[in-house]
Design an enzyme around this catalytic site. Structure first.
Site, mmCIF file in Angstrom:
data_model
loop_
_atom_site.group_PDB
_atom_site.id
_atom_site.type_symbol
_atom_site.label_atom_id
_atom_site.label_comp_id
_atom_site.label_asym_id
_atom_site.label_seq_id
_atom_site.Cartn_x
_atom_site.Cartn_y
_atom_site.Cartn_z
ATOM 1 N N HIS A 37 0.824 -1.216 0.000
ATOM 2 C CA HIS A 37 0.000 0.000 0.000
ATOM 3 C C HIS A 37 0.854 1.260 0.000
ATOM 4 O O HIS A 37 1.959 1.270 0.559
ATOM 5 C CB HIS A 37 -1.021 -0.004 1.139
ATOM 6 C CG HIS A 37 -0.457 0.090 2.512
ATOM 7 N ND1 HIS A 37 -0.202 1.298 3.120
ATOM 8 C CD2 HIS A 37 -0.126 -0.866 3.410
ATOM 9 C CE1 HIS A 37 0.268 1.072 4.340
ATOM 10 N NE2 HIS A 37 0.335 -0.228 4.541
ATOM 11 N N ASP A 88 -0.363 4.485 0.816
ATOM 12 C CA ASP A 88 -0.724 5.539 1.776
ATOM 13 C C ASP A 88 0.033 5.309 3.084
ATOM 14 O O ASP A 88 0.487 4.199 3.365
ATOM 15 C CB ASP A 88 -2.240 5.543 2.033
ATOM 16 C CG ASP A 88 -2.751 4.221 2.594
ATOM 17 O OD1 ASP A 88 -2.320 3.156 2.111
ATOM 18 O OD2 ASP A 88 -3.575 4.236 3.528
ATOM 19 N N GLU A 131 -5.188 1.939 2.626
ATOM 20 C CA GLU A 131 -5.101 0.768 3.513
ATOM 21 C C GLU A 131 -5.200 1.170 4.973
ATOM 22 O O GLU A 131 -5.801 0.462 5.775
ATOM 23 C CB GLU A 131 -3.786 0.026 3.249
ATOM 24 C CG GLU A 131 -3.712 -1.349 3.906
ATOM 25 C CD GLU A 131 -3.290 -1.331 5.375
ATOM 26 O OE1 GLU A 131 -3.585 -2.296 6.094
ATOM 27 O OE2 GLU A 131 -2.673 -0.337 5.833
ATOM 28 N N GLU A 132 -4.615 2.315 5.300
ATOM 29 C CA GLU A 132 -4.535 2.699 6.715
ATOM 30 C C GLU A 132 -5.905 2.989 7.339
ATOM 31 O O GLU A 132 -6.040 3.026 8.552
ATOM 32 C CB GLU A 132 -3.609 3.916 6.883
ATOM 33 C CG GLU A 132 -2.150 3.638 6.527
ATOM 34 C CD GLU A 132 -1.467 2.652 7.476
ATOM 35 O OE1 GLU A 132 -2.097 2.234 8.459
ATOM 36 O OE2 GLU A 132 -0.311 2.295 7.204
ATOM 37 N N HIS A 158 4.089 3.088 12.119
ATOM 38 C CA HIS A 158 3.302 4.119 12.823
ATOM 39 C C HIS A 158 4.072 4.784 13.970
ATOM 40 O O HIS A 158 3.509 5.570 14.703
ATOM 41 C CB HIS A 158 1.976 3.563 13.373
ATOM 42 C CG HIS A 158 1.087 2.992 12.299
ATOM 43 N ND1 HIS A 158 -0.274 2.895 12.431
ATOM 44 C CD2 HIS A 158 1.353 2.507 11.065
ATOM 45 C CE1 HIS A 158 -0.789 2.350 11.335
ATOM 46 N NE2 HIS A 158 0.186 2.104 10.501
HETATM 47 ZN ZN ZN Z 1 0.748 -1.105 6.358
#
Ligand code: ZN
Length: 402
Positions: A91, A93, A158-159, A379
């Protein structure tokens, strides 16, 4: 090792500097959703599309407007003329940088230190985007006859649950029944685990409405905090006593139900709160249905409601558990075989509580394995990827096709 693979392995090694450059450029182009204060993936997707085009790979962009009106483009490309395709799904994003004071370097400027590249989105999921792209390029340039078409999906959104990414792509007729998926978006430090199952996920917002009053005259109001405490206590007990099944594939082996966020209520100690808002994060084994959990939560709410006290349950995020990909599935065996041949490791098969893009093909009865090599830094501030992992993962991906 499979015959002729040394040539492809060498080709990937020789692309090292190029891979670092592309990852660095990519993370300097922010791809944060509007809800998190960004502008979506459009600029980043455009950049990656142009890189692929430079290699003679035509990607198609599938873009959908999200509920803020922002375009959320995903890129899809494939090479080969085989019947079946293995899709590599990464992904594009990222989450926002979070508290900037916790970063040692600019999160949107790649900082290279030895084998490490620091920056937001380097590990989640930039490293995989680059591994997936360059494995494809190396296979294409080498002219190797592929056993499967090499499919690449650079997915948006995706997030925030993939509603404008992989979920939409599943409806476009891109993927065929016998196709297989590798989703490099969950990692272990040495790549020795393959994720084949994910728990269902249910995020609930609980709002208790009572009546605000002075704390010295509680009979004049309805203390929403008191009813929230009662509700949470009852629901916590019920869920933990009822959903006790264990599944040894998963880490942890049981379903989890956690009260997490709690919104600020009143400013003073002497105010009796009229409204309370709290949240519950549930991760539920595939043995259970989320509808059943929902029904239980609602029944507890109605048992706690009292005269003028109302309890509302809102679903913030819901992902019903997808079927687990069999440990005997071809893609699992191929990936395990690649790890044995290239790294001499026998990978462990696991299930997790998080959710990835693998859930969507699994729901359509297709095989999907989630795997990547890296440290658990997604993250977090000072997120990084290791250059060696990015290169060695590209080799594992390429190995599946020869
Ligand atoms: Zn991820």
């Amino acid at each position: 090792m499979k015959k002729g693979f040394d040539k492809i392995s060498y080709a990937i090694d020789s692309l090292r500097a190029d891979m670092i450059d592309t990852l660095s450029e990519m993370i300097s182009i922010k791809a944060v959703s509007a809800k998190s204060g960004g502008r979506g993936e459009s600029d980043r997707a455009e950049y990656l599309e142009s890189v692929l085009k430079g290699w003679g790979i035509q990607a198609r962009s599938y873009s959908y407007k999200d509920d803020t009106g922002t375009e959320r483009p995903s890129l899809v490309a494939s090479i080969g003329k085989c019947k079946r395709t293995i899709w590599i799904v990464a992904h594009i994003d990222t989450v926002a940088e979070g508290d900037i004071s916790l970063w040692s370097t600019d999160p949107f400027k790649a900082h290279i230190d030895g084998d490490m590249i620091y920056g937001r989105g380097t590990n989640d999921d930039g490293q995989a985007v680059i591994s997936g792209m360059y494995a494809m390029r190396a296979l294409k340039d080498s002219g190797t006859e592929l056993k499967y078409n090499y499919g690449l999906v650079l997915a948006a959104n995706e997030e925030e649950g993939s509603a404008y990414g992989m979920q939409k792509l599943m409806l476009e007729g891109i993927f065929a029944k016998g196709d297989m998926f590798v989703v490099p978006d969950w990692c272990t430090t040495d790549g020795s685990a393959i994720e084949i199952g994910e728990k269902g996920m249910l995020w609930l917002k609980i709002t208790v409405d009572g009546k605000q009053a002075h704390a010295s005259t509680p009979a004049e109001g309805k203390n929403a905090f008191r009813y929230m405490v009662r509700f949470l206590d009852k629901v916590d007990e019920l869920l933990h006593n009822k959903y006790t099944k264990e599944n040894r594939l998963f880490r942890p082996v049981y379903s989890t139900f956690e009260m997490t966020k709690h919104e600020k209520n009143v400013d003073s100690i002497n105010i009796l709160p009229g409204r309370e808002v709290a949240y519950i994060d549930s991760r539920v084994l595939p043995e259970y249905k989320l509808d059943e959990v929902m029904d239980d939560v609602k029944s507890v709410a109605s048992s706690v409601e009292f005269r003028d006290v109302k309890i509302a349950i809102d679903v913030v995020n819901r992902e019903d558990p997808a079927p687990v990909t069999s440990s005997d599935a071809e893609i699992v065996k191929m990936l395990a075989g690649a790890l044995e041949d290239l790294r001499g490791i026998k990978p462990e098969l696991v299930g997790i509580g998080g959710g990835t893009c693998a859930a969507f093909p699994r729901k359509e009865g297709m095989q999907a394995a989630t795997w990547m090599t890296g440290d658990e830094v997604a993250h977090r501030p000072n997120e990084y990827a290791k250059i060696s992992d990015m290169i060695n993962d590209a080799k594992v991906l390429a190995y599946l096709f020869v």
